[in-house]
Scaffold this motif. Structure first.
Motif, PDB file in Angstrom:
ATOM      1  N   PHE A   1       0.838  -1.193   0.000  1.00  0.00           N
ATOM      2  CA  PHE A   1       0.000   0.000   0.000  1.00  0.00           C
ATOM      3  C   PHE A   1       0.875   1.246   0.000  1.00  0.00           C
ATOM      4  CE2 PHE A   1       0.797  -0.773   4.478  1.00  0.00           C
ATOM      5  CZ  PHE A   1       1.027   0.492   4.995  1.00  0.00           C
ATOM      6  N   LEU A   2       0.270   2.333  -0.463  1.00  0.00           N
ATOM      7  CA  LEU A   2       0.938   3.625  -0.512  1.00  0.00           C
ATOM      8  C   LEU A   2       0.115   4.631   0.287  1.00  0.00           C
ATOM      9  CD1 LEU A   2       3.091   5.583  -1.661  1.00  0.00           C
ATOM     10  CD2 LEU A   2       1.525   5.967  -3.589  1.00  0.00           C
ATOM     11  N   PRO A   3       0.585   5.053   1.478  1.00  0.00           N
ATOM     12  CA  PRO A   3      -0.176   6.026   2.276  1.00  0.00           C
ATOM     13  C   PRO A   3      -0.049   7.429   1.690  1.00  0.00           C
ATOM     14  CG  PRO A   3       1.879   5.458   3.387  1.00  0.00           C
ATOM     15  CD  PRO A   3       1.806   4.597   2.155  1.00  0.00           C
ATOM     16  N   VAL A   4      -1.199   8.097   1.488  1.00  0.00           N
ATOM     17  CA  VAL A   4      -1.167   9.426   0.874  1.00  0.00           C
ATOM     18  C   VAL A   4      -2.026  10.462   1.588  1.00  0.00           C
ATOM     19  CG1 VAL A   4      -0.629   8.532  -1.415  1.00  0.00           C
ATOM     20  CG2 VAL A   4      -3.017   8.850  -0.729  1.00  0.00           C
ATOM     21  N   PHE A   5      -2.782  10.083   2.613  1.00  0.00           N
ATOM     22  CA  PHE A   5      -3.617  11.069   3.293  1.00  0.00           C
ATOM     23  C   PHE A   5      -3.703  10.725   4.773  1.00  0.00           C
ATOM     24  CE2 PHE A   5      -7.635  12.465   5.086  1.00  0.00           C
ATOM     25  CZ  PHE A   5      -7.639  13.808   4.762  1.00  0.00           C
ATOM     26  N   LEU A   6      -3.635  11.742   5.611  1.00  0.00           N
ATOM     27  CA  LEU A   6      -3.703  11.537   7.055  1.00  0.00           C
ATOM     28  C   LEU A   6      -4.368  12.746   7.702  1.00  0.00           C
ATOM     29  CD1 LEU A   6      -2.862  10.000   9.667  1.00  0.00           C
ATOM     30  CD2 LEU A   6      -0.722  11.292   9.590  1.00  0.00           C
ATOM     31  N   ASN A   7      -5.326  12.479   8.591  1.00  0.00           N
ATOM     32  CA  ASN A   7      -5.924  13.518   9.412  1.00  0.00           C
ATOM     33  C   ASN A   7      -5.796  13.110  10.872  1.00  0.00           C
ATOM     34  OD1 ASN A   7      -8.638  14.367  11.014  1.00  0.00           O
ATOM     35  ND2 ASN A   7      -7.942  16.017   9.684  1.00  0.00           N
ATOM     36  N   GLU A   8      -5.420  14.060  11.714  1.00  0.00           N
ATOM     37  CA  GLU A   8      -5.292  13.795  13.145  1.00  0.00           C
ATOM     38  C   GLU A   8      -6.167  14.766  13.921  1.00  0.00           C
ATOM     39  OE1 GLU A   8      -1.038  12.757  14.463  1.00  0.00           O
ATOM     40  OE2 GLU A   8      -0.753  14.203  12.838  1.00  0.00           O
ATOM     41  N   SER A   9      -6.761  14.270  15.001  1.00  0.00           N
ATOM     42  CA  SER A   9      -7.541  15.140  15.875  1.00  0.00           C
ATOM     43  C   SER A   9      -7.333  14.718  17.318  1.00  0.00           C
ATOM     44  CB  SER A   9      -9.033  15.097  15.519  1.00  0.00           C
ATOM     45  OG  SER A   9      -9.566  13.821  15.768  1.00  0.00           O
ATOM     46  N   LEU A  10      -7.404  15.705  18.196  1.00  0.00           N
ATOM     47  CA  LEU A  10      -7.279  15.472  19.634  1.00  0.00           C
ATOM     48  C   LEU A  10      -8.441  16.168  20.308  1.00  0.00           C
ATOM     49  CD1 LEU A  10      -5.490  14.362  21.975  1.00  0.00           C
ATOM     50  CD2 LEU A  10      -4.402  16.622  22.037  1.00  0.00           C
ATOM     51  N   ALA A  11      -9.130  15.453  21.197  1.00  0.00           N
ATOM     52  CA  ALA A  11     -10.318  16.010  21.838  1.00  0.00           C
ATOM     53  C   ALA A  11     -10.390  15.569  23.294  1.00  0.00           C
ATOM     54  CB  ALA A  11     -11.577  15.583  21.095  1.00  0.00           C
ATOM     55  N   GLN A  12     -11.157  16.322  24.062  1.00  0.00           N
ATOM     56  CA  GLN A  12     -11.477  15.950  25.440  1.00  0.00           C
ATOM     57  C   GLN A  12     -12.963  15.627  25.488  1.00  0.00           C
ATOM     58  OE1 GLN A  12      -9.270  15.783  28.063  1.00  0.00           O
ATOM     59  NE2 GLN A  12     -10.854  15.029  29.448  1.00  0.00           N
ATOM     60  N   VAL A  13     -13.298  14.460  26.055  1.00  0.00           N
ATOM     61  CA  VAL A  13     -14.688  14.005  26.107  1.00  0.00           C
ATOM     62  C   VAL A  13     -15.172  14.019  27.551  1.00  0.00           C
ATOM     63  CG1 VAL A  13     -16.267  12.115  25.595  1.00  0.00           C
ATOM     64  CG2 VAL A  13     -14.340  12.580  24.069  1.00  0.00           C
ATOM     65  N   TYR A  14     -16.373  14.551  27.743  1.00  0.00           N
ATOM     66  CA  TYR A  14     -17.008  14.580  29.056  1.00  0.00           C
ATOM     67  C   TYR A  14     -18.352  13.864  28.954  1.00  0.00           C
ATOM     68  CZ  TYR A  14     -13.708  18.472  29.701  1.00  0.00           C
ATOM     69  OH  TYR A  14     -12.580  19.249  29.752  1.00  0.00           O
ATOM     70  N   GLY A  15     -18.713  13.140  30.017  1.00  0.00           N
ATOM     71  CA  GLY A  15     -20.001  12.462  30.021  1.00  0.00           C
ATOM     72  C   GLY A  15     -20.588  12.389  31.409  1.00  0.00           C
ATOM     73  N   ASP A  16     -21.933  12.366  31.464  1.00  0.00           N
ATOM     74  CA  ASP A  16     -22.636  12.266  32.739  1.00  0.00           C
ATOM     75  C   ASP A  16     -23.794  11.290  32.556  1.00  0.00           C
ATOM     76  OD1 ASP A  16     -24.262  12.661  35.036  1.00  0.00           O
ATOM     77  OD2 ASP A  16     -23.344  14.630  35.341  1.00  0.00           O
ATOM     78  N   ASN A  17     -23.678  10.125  33.166  1.00  0.00           N
ATOM     79  CA  ASN A  17     -24.707   9.102  33.020  1.00  0.00           C
ATOM     80  C   ASN A  17     -25.969   9.411  33.816  1.00  0.00           C
ATOM     81  OD1 ASN A  17     -23.321   7.308  31.244  1.00  0.00           O
ATOM     82  ND2 ASN A  17     -22.055   6.610  32.956  1.00  0.00           N
ATOM     83  N   THR A  18     -25.885  10.308  34.798  1.00  0.00           N
ATOM     84  CA  THR A  18     -27.074  10.645  35.585  1.00  0.00           C
ATOM     85  C   THR A  18     -28.043  11.506  34.791  1.00  0.00           C
ATOM     86  OG1 THR A  18     -26.054  12.633  36.551  1.00  0.00           O
ATOM     87  CG2 THR A  18     -25.721  10.532  37.710  1.00  0.00           C
ATOM     88  N   ILE A  19     -27.518  12.265  33.812  1.00  0.00           N
ATOM     89  CA  ILE A  19     -28.389  13.085  32.954  1.00  0.00           C
ATOM     90  C   ILE A  19     -28.321  12.609  31.502  1.00  0.00           C
ATOM     91  CG2 ILE A  19     -28.318  15.108  34.433  1.00  0.00           C
ATOM     92  CD1 ILE A  19     -26.123  16.258  32.661  1.00  0.00           C
ATOM     93  N   ASN A  20     -27.572  11.525  31.270  1.00  0.00           N
ATOM     94  CA  ASN A  20     -27.473  10.893  29.948  1.00  0.00           C
ATOM     95  C   ASN A  20     -27.021  11.875  28.873  1.00  0.00           C
ATOM     96  OD1 ASN A  20     -27.634   8.680  28.209  1.00  0.00           O
ATOM     97  ND2 ASN A  20     -29.726   9.194  27.589  1.00  0.00           N
ATOM     98  N   LYS A  21     -25.903  12.582  29.150  1.00  0.00           N
ATOM     99  CA  LYS A  21     -25.379  13.543  28.189  1.00  0.00           C
ATOM    100  C   LYS A  21     -23.871  13.354  28.033  1.00  0.00           C
ATOM    101  CE  LYS A  21     -28.882  17.144  28.596  1.00  0.00           C
ATOM    102  NZ  LYS A  21     -29.168  18.576  28.857  1.00  0.00           N
ATOM    103  N   GLU A  22     -23.386  13.654  26.823  1.00  0.00           N
ATOM    104  CA  GLU A  22     -21.957  13.570  26.538  1.00  0.00           C
ATOM    105  C   GLU A  22     -21.587  14.708  25.607  1.00  0.00           C
ATOM    106  OE1 GLU A  22     -19.609   9.710  25.837  1.00  0.00           O
ATOM    107  OE2 GLU A  22     -19.734  10.571  23.811  1.00  0.00           O
ATOM    108  N   LYS A  23     -20.356  15.197  25.765  1.00  0.00           N
ATOM    109  CA  LYS A  23     -19.898  16.293  24.913  1.00  0.00           C
ATOM    110  C   LYS A  23     -18.423  16.101  24.596  1.00  0.00           C
ATOM    111  CE  LYS A  23     -19.943  21.350  24.601  1.00  0.00           C
ATOM    112  NZ  LYS A  23     -20.401  22.574  25.279  1.00  0.00           N
TER     113      LYS A  23
END
Length: 836
Positions: free
Chosen positions: A185-207
């Motif tokens: 194979f020949l790699p020709v495209f790459l995208n990188e992302s970094l994120a912080q995820v928060y979640g609360d199961n008591t109110i069933n929400k995630e961001k």
């Protein structure tokens, strides 16, 4: 969909693992019959794979191993020495066990459901699964790093010698071999992302809050990244069905799995400090949406530690030759596992033959730095809009930032992608190829020196009985996909009516945070306004029935429309859009054989043929779970499976600017897509509306007919234009695609990969006596004002999809109102569908 597929076959991905041991071969029995779903492991390790439907396999490791262990139910386990680090074209012959049960040896490897230790373990997984993972905690947070890559695969001398690569030979110096498939194979495209995820199961929400993003490609690649991200939607292996490429695959951990998979308890070993069982699974039947692979599960908590899933080659899925998934879980304490690494590789190809070339698409996600049971001080954080303006530093982080914050180091091939693309950007031939691809993808031809796009090219030609052959040219300003201002314009000419038409529109994003947009435009054109129920405030929009090249009957019931509009819209919270428009329009018949006449006491002869009308329109659209690509004045949806709620109120005001009528039209609509597991996908659409006041035909609601041979959503395939006219209506559409489940059970048809689609449509409405009287003028070309008030009109259809992978044909049947003039009892419609 089809233009997005074009990009898949020119922009591409994957990763190279600096492997120390590579083995490729085939496994057969003593009669030279290939053995599918055999277990292959490096002897003494937990690194393994399973053979494919043809007995073939490829396995690779970073370590150096001297032996392979091959096992399969009913056959003697064999230890195969590896004489060298790289061993290709191995042929391994397994011998049957002398005391094996005949039915297991002969019957395509089917395993018993009773007294099967693997299934006993599976039942314990079902009982414990709610205690595993993030659902165990009230709140959670973690870092998420993601790589999306594309590679051109099956690189050989024949490909390198093709004319398209003349002058681009330098790109092949980075060719490597996939650790999963064994292909170059020949790699020709790459995208990188970094994120912080928060979640609360008591109110069933995630961001998810994006911290940084960068890619190796061009300015329009973000739409591709968002599209791929939707294809590779996140999934939970404990769910009964896993959504991949708009398909619902049966999970091997699902409670219905024992009806779809064979399970074999193959091994047990320590993984870290936990004793784990290894279970191999493979499909019971062909052509269904299932996987093959194995997983390791803890003997105490029955939480999955590692799992790999590979889509079988005979699964009913288009354009994808292979899908391979790996997930690793991290042990937090004695009983809790959370996701550590998720890897998905897809081989997109036109053919499923082993030697066919294609495009690897890979998504790698790393999860790290988990924090639990720490609630946020402000719960409203989850509802606040994430704002990413075009100049945000998110998209321009330094190399030093990425080196310090990447959760997984790039290998040498991935590092080379950035350098490769920077070099290619300077090569004229590559820039020309890229421009051609972008034209197919967007429908516009870019003129970079002027920051203008010509198009859309797919609307250049059309036909109807008024204009004859219609030729259209147009364009738009375009500096980047995130422009805050955009101007669009077009002109069209009919060779039959010899009249020039035109339209233009300007949009300006004034407030990026709340997406406050001002739009103004004007159009003077010919339209089939009886083809939709809810009018579009976009003046450049055009109904599909206005200029189809071929049709089932005369398409002359067209309207001259001259409209000027000014619109303000705002998005106060994500996916809630409020619009307020002011429109002034004149309507008149575009054909001598079509009348819009109405009785008018102020006219000299008591009859008027044209309508002048000022309207104010307020609309509200809510689209939960919709994802959008970009943040400029014009954005594109990055997913298609979101629910759509829409409400619109139109107020017509008399006398202002010589307007003719006072009235109010209220309309609501709902679109929803239902995933029904292994039974496929159900689409439902409901529209309702009522007009208060006396109005002429041009302002009434018309049941949207379809006088073409093409499939158009939310139209009635056997209704002619203006067959039903109403001032109060309800319309319901239902369509279910079985995704091949029916044909896969028919012996002679299951290999065709055809898919059954059924549909049902109904329309109920009425029209007041006052509106009938207003529009009854005695004109010989007057439309008969009838409505299905006593009995709902309905039609149903049975369709066959996936013909040659792209064609769908529907057979439509009318249910009633056969006595209507020129009523069609049966019709065939078709359309191209580039679906997985």
């Amino acid at each position: 969909m089809k233009i997005k597929f074009a990009l898949f076959y020119t922009l591409l991905f994957s990763i190279s693992l600096l492997a120390q041991t590579k083995v490729k071969g085939i496994i057969t029995d003593t009669n030279n019959t290939p053995l599918p779903y055999c277990s292959i492991q490096f002897n003494g390790s937990i690194e393994g794979t399973t053979s494919d439907e043809n007995g073939g396999f490829y396995i690779e490791s970073k370590e150096t191993w001297k032996e392979l262990e091959i096992s399969f139910i009913g056959f003697e386990t064999q230890i195969v020495p590896l004489a060298q680090r790289v061993s290709y074209n191995l042929k391994i012959v397994l011998e049957e066990e002398t005391d094996a049960l005949d039915e297991i040896i002969i019957a395509t490897g089917k395993q018993p459901k009773k007294n099967n230790p693997a299934i006993d373990i599976l039942r314990k997984i079902w009982a414990q699964k709610r205690k595993n993972g993030l659902s165990h905690f009230n709140q959670y947070a973690y870092k998420k790093y993601q790589k999306v890559e594309f590679d051109l695969n099956t690189i050989d001398d024949k490909l390198k010698e093709k004319k398209i690569f003349k002058g681009l030979e330098f790109v092949f110096k980075d060719v490597d071999t996939s650790s999963v498939t064994g292909k170059t194979f020949l790699p020709v495209f790459l995208n990188e992302s970094l994120a912080q995820v928060y979640g609360d199961n008591t109110i069933n929400k995630e961001k998810e809050v994006l911290i940084a993003n960068q890619n190796s490609g061009f300015s329009k690649d973000q739409q591709l990244i968002d599209y791929v991200d939707d294809l590779y939607a996140e999934y939970n292996i404990y769910d009964n069905y896993l959504k991949i490429f708009d398909k619902s695959f049966v999970s091997p951990l699902s409670k219905t799995g024992i009806n779809n998979y064979n399970y074999v308890l193959a091994d047990s070993s320590f993984i870290g400090k936990k004793w784990c069982y290894n279970i191999i699974y493979y499909p019971r039947r062909q052509n269904e949406l299932t996987f093959k692979g194995n997983f390791w599960v803890s003997d105490s908590t029955y939480a999955v530690k590692e799992i790999n899933l590979q889509v079988v080659k005979n699964a009913n899925i288009n354009w994808v030759k292979d899908v391979y998934i790996e997930q690793e879980f991290e042990l937090l304490n004695d009983s809790i596992f959370v996701l550590k690494r998720d890897y998905l590789l897809s081989d997109f190809a036109l053919s499923k033959k082993d030697k066919s070339r294609g495009v690897y698409g890979k998504k790698t996600t790393i999860y790290k730095d988990y924090v639990f049971n720490k609630p946020l001080e402000d719960e409203s954080f989850y509802d606040k809009k994430v704002f990413n303006p075009s100049n945000d530093s998110i998209y321009s982080k330094s190399r030093d930032f990425w080196d310090k914050n990447r959760l997984e180091e790039l290998n040498e091939n991935e590092k080379g992608i950035y350098k490769l693309i920077d070099t290619l950007k300077t090569v004229k031939k590559f820039k020309n190829i890229n421009k051609a691809v972008q034209t197919m993808y967007s429908g516009y031809f870019e003129i970079e020196s002027l920051n203008i796009d010509y198009g859309p090219i797919f609307s250049t030609f059309g036909y109807n009985d008024v204009e004859g052959l219609r030729v259209r040219v147009g364009g738009r300003t375009y500096k980047s996909s995130n422009d805050l201002f955009r101007l669009e314009a077009y002109t069209a000419y009919g060779l039959k009516d010899k009249n020039l038409k035109y339209g233009f529109q300007a949009k300006w994003l004034l407030n990026e945070k709340n997406r406050f947009i001002i739009t103004g435009g004007k159009k003077n054109d010919i339209e089939q306004i009886g083809a939709t129920l809810t009018a579009n405030t976009d003046v450049l929009g055009r109904s599909d029935g206005s200029s189809s090249l071929i049709g089932t009957g005369t398409n002359d019931k067209l309207t001259k429309i001259n409209i000027t509009t000014l619109t303000g819209e705002i998005e106060p919270t994500p996916n809630l859009i409020l619009k307020l428009s002011a429109n002034y329009k004149t309507l008149g018949s575009a054909s001598d054989s079509f009348s819009l006449d109405y009785n008018d006491v102020n006219a000299s002869d008591g009859i008027s043929s044209n309508i002048r009308q000022l309207e104010t329109v307020f609309s509200m659209g809510y689209y939960p779970k919709r994802k959008m690509s970009g943040f400029g004045v014009q954005r594109e949806p990055a997913n298609t499976n979101y629910t759509q709620y829409f409400m619109q109120v139109t107020r017509g005001t008399k006398d202002i600017f010589n307007s003719d009528f006072n009235y109010t039209k209220a309309q609501v609509s709902l679109f929803k897509l239902w995933e029904i597991g292994g039974l496929g996908r159900l689409r439902t659409s409901l529209e309702m509306g009522q007009t208060f006041g006396e109005v002429p035909l041009g302002l009434l609601s018309v049941a949207p007919g379809n006088q073409t041979y093409f499939i158009f959503n939310n139209t009635f395939n056997l209704l002619n234009f203006y067959e039903f006219v109403t001032d109060r209506y309800a319309s319901f559409h239902l369509e279910h695609n079985f995704n091949g489940r029916i044909f896969s059970r028919i012996p002679l048809l299951k290999k065709t990969k055809l898919r059954t689609v059924i549909g049902f449509k109904t329309f109920l409405g009425d029209i007041s006596d006052k509106n009938i009287a207003l529009n009854t003028t005695g004109n010989s070309f007057q439309i008969p004002l009838t409505a299905p008030s006593q009995e709902p009109y309905y039609e149903y259809s049975v369709g066959v999809a996936n013909i040659f992978k792209i064609l769908r044909v529907d057979f439509n049947f009318r249910g009633n109102y056969f006595d209507n003039s020129e009523a069609r009892k049966f019709g065939i419609t078709a359309g191209l569908r580039f679906n997985f």
